[in-house]
Design a protein around this motif. Structure first.
Motif, PDB file in Angstrom:
ATOM      1  N   UNK A 135       0.817  -1.224   0.000  1.00 25.09           N
ATOM      2  CA  UNK A 135       0.000   0.000   0.000  1.00 25.09           C
ATOM      3  C   UNK A 135       0.849   1.272   0.000  1.00 25.09           C
ATOM      4  N   UNK A 136       2.179   1.116  -0.036  1.00 26.38           N
ATOM      5  CA  UNK A 136       3.041   2.288  -0.116  1.00 26.38           C
ATOM      6  C   UNK A 136       3.162   3.069   1.173  1.00 26.38           C
ATOM      7  N   UNK A 137       3.221   2.378   2.314  1.00 23.42           N
ATOM      8  CA  UNK A 137       3.338   3.060   3.611  1.00 23.42           C
ATOM      9  C   UNK A 137       4.685   2.802   4.276  1.00 23.42           C
ATOM     10  N   UNK A 138       5.661   2.365   3.513  1.00 18.05           N
ATOM     11  CA  UNK A 138       6.979   2.130   4.099  1.00 18.05           C
ATOM     12  C   UNK A 138       7.528   3.439   4.676  1.00 18.05           C
ATOM     13  N   UNK A 150      -5.687  11.942   5.416  1.00 17.33           N
ATOM     14  CA  UNK A 150      -6.822  11.067   5.109  1.00 17.33           C
ATOM     15  C   UNK A 150      -6.422   9.960   4.145  1.00 17.33           C
ATOM     16  N   UNK A 151      -5.637  10.298   3.124  1.00 13.97           N
ATOM     17  CA  UNK A 151      -5.211   9.295   2.157  1.00 13.97           C
ATOM     18  C   UNK A 151      -4.315   8.244   2.788  1.00 13.97           C
ATOM     19  N   UNK A 152      -3.386   8.675   3.646  1.00 14.94           N
ATOM     20  CA  UNK A 152      -2.486   7.736   4.332  1.00 14.94           C
ATOM     21  C   UNK A 152      -3.269   6.849   5.291  1.00 14.94           C
ATOM     22  N   UNK A 153      -4.247   7.430   5.968  1.00 12.72           N
ATOM     23  CA  UNK A 153      -5.053   6.655   6.913  1.00 12.72           C
ATOM     24  C   UNK A 153      -5.860   5.580   6.183  1.00 12.72           C
ATOM     25  N   UNK A 154      -6.395   5.940   5.010  1.00 14.53           N
ATOM     26  CA  UNK A 154      -7.149   4.949   4.250  1.00 14.53           C
ATOM     27  C   UNK A 154      -6.245   3.830   3.758  1.00 14.53           C
ATOM     28  N   UNK A 155      -5.023   4.168   3.374  1.00 16.25           N
ATOM     29  CA  UNK A 155      -4.061   3.137   2.978  1.00 16.25           C
ATOM     30  C   UNK A 155      -3.750   2.210   4.159  1.00 16.25           C
ATOM     31  N   UNK A 156      -3.660   2.789   5.360  1.00 13.33           N
ATOM     32  CA  UNK A 156      -3.396   1.978   6.542  1.00 13.33           C
ATOM     33  C   UNK A 156      -4.542   1.008   6.816  1.00 13.33           C
ATOM     34  N   UNK A 157      -5.783   1.456   6.605  1.00 13.64           N
ATOM     35  CA  UNK A 157      -6.927   0.579   6.828  1.00 13.64           C
ATOM     36  C   UNK A 157      -6.968  -0.547   5.793  1.00 13.64           C
ATOM     37  N   UNK A 158      -6.594  -0.220   4.565  1.00 18.06           N
ATOM     38  CA  UNK A 158      -6.529  -1.261   3.532  1.00 18.06           C
ATOM     39  C   UNK A 158      -5.412  -2.249   3.870  1.00 18.06           C
ATOM     40  N   UNK A 159      -4.288  -1.722   4.364  1.00 19.38           N
ATOM     41  CA  UNK A 159      -3.184  -2.595   4.761  1.00 19.38           C
ATOM     42  C   UNK A 159      -3.607  -3.536   5.879  1.00 19.38           C
ATOM     43  N   UNK A 160      -4.401  -3.031   6.832  1.00 19.03           N
ATOM     44  CA  UNK A 160      -4.877  -3.897   7.917  1.00 19.03           C
ATOM     45  C   UNK A 160      -5.698  -5.062   7.375  1.00 19.03           C
TER      46      UNK A 160
END
Length: 339
Positions: A135-138, A150-160
């Motif tokens: 998800x590109x959160x490295x 908001x965009x980073x948080x949504x990526x984190x939820x998808x990563x979960x």
């Protein structure tokens, strides 16, 4: 599709919810499917029942009739812990958790697989690291959730949900609070995850433009039915106009955009290189002029060069040229007012 593995199938499904007056049916006789590697958008106007359908699909509220099957097994036959290994869900709610790192949030996705005290194994940590990369959160692993955009948080939820390692991921309005760049990036991310990780991903949205550009299939929710098909098939059958079109809004099957109905200001033709021609047509159509590819039948004939110079060649008294589409449109509008 006879030889294709179907991971989600809705058979004669009716969904709704309980009120003080009894059960209220929202949609009935739904027969839909989604396969591995496929990104599916559930599209419909606000309040039409998208969230109700998704919550019923996840088992969060009772099904009124019919069944939801995952890989051929009805939803009601799954135990909660087993279902958590099949299905993960990302809510539309904005998640703001204080004093929780991104890494801690992702670790929650391993709950169905850990022991009773939640100990993470080396394999669990590898799965978390892979989800971060996907998800590109490295580099965000130690950051607090409430400090993310908001965009980073949504990526984190998808990563979960990826850490949960389920073949099915369902998301309720995952782009609802995002700007246009993040909307497209999140949907593109979902498409890549479906294709590359062989996930079956279903998400709800009311943004047809983004859905049309990325998804493999649309579940199109109308007032009296839900249709399914590739975006192009639904467009060719004229169904998009049944979703959001109104007295003042139409769907343009050629451009793929919804637009306001305009006062007709006359026909025009355009000659020139493909890209400037395309956006000249867009600018004039936005102002209410109608494009025709037959110059003889057009009231206005325009040429545009690859150096972005516009000329009107209909009459001999027109200005020598324009250096922007804006100036061209303004000139034609003012000319009509004078006439």
């Amino acid at each position: 599709m006879e030889n294709t593995k179907v991971y989600i199938r809705l058979n004669d499904l009716s969904v709704g919810y309980r009120t003080r007056k009894g059960l209220k049916e929202i949609k009935h006789s739904l027969n839909l499917s989604a396969i591995p590697g496929e990104l599916v958008a559930l599209v419909g106007s606000n309040g039409i029942g998208k969230s109700t359908l998704l919550r019923s699909l996840c088992g969060f509220q009772d099904i009124l009739k019919g069944e939801v099957c995952f890989n051929g097994k009805p939803l009601n036959l799954y135990k909660s812990r087993d279902l958590a290994k099949i299905l993960s869900f990302v809510s539309t709610d904005v998640v703001r958790v204080q004093n929780m790192r991104v890494r801690d949030l992702l670790a929650l996705g391993r709950f169905p697989y850990t022991n009773f005290i939640g100990t993470l194994t080396r394999d669990d940590l590898v799965i978390i690291e892979k989800a971060v990369d996907l998800v590109g959160l490295h580099g965000f692993e130690e950051q607090m959730i409430d400090e993310l955009s908001d965009g980073e948080r949504q990526r984190a939820m998808i990563a979960r949900s990826l850490v949960q390692n389920t073949p099915v991921i369902i998301l309720d309005e995952p782009t609802a609070f995002l700007d246009i760049r993040n909307k497209y990036e999140i949907v593109h991310l979902l498409h890549n995850l479906a294709r590359n990780e062989e996930k079956t991903i279903v998400f709800s949205t009311h943004d047809l433009n983004i859905a049309t550009s990325e998804v493999d299939k649309i579940w199109l929710m109308l007032e009296d039915e839900v249709l399914e098909g590739a975006p192009e098939d639904l467009i060719l059958h004229g169904y998009y106009n049944k979703v959001f079109a109104s007295e003042n809004i139409i769907f343009d099957e050629f451009s793929g955009d919804f637009r306001l109905k305009k006062t007709f200001r006359g026909s025009f033709s355009v000659e020139g290189p493909e890209l400037p021609k395309r956006w000249t047509i867009h600018a004039l159509a936005r102002a209410g002029f109608i494009y025709t590819d037959n110059a003889r039948n057009a009231a206005i004939n325009v040429t545009v060069s690859d150096t972005l110079k516009w000329e009107i060649v209909t009459g001999t008294k027109e200005p020598a040229g324009f250096t922007s589409a804006y100036d061209l449109v303004q000139y034609l509008l003012k000319k009509q007012m004078r006439e």
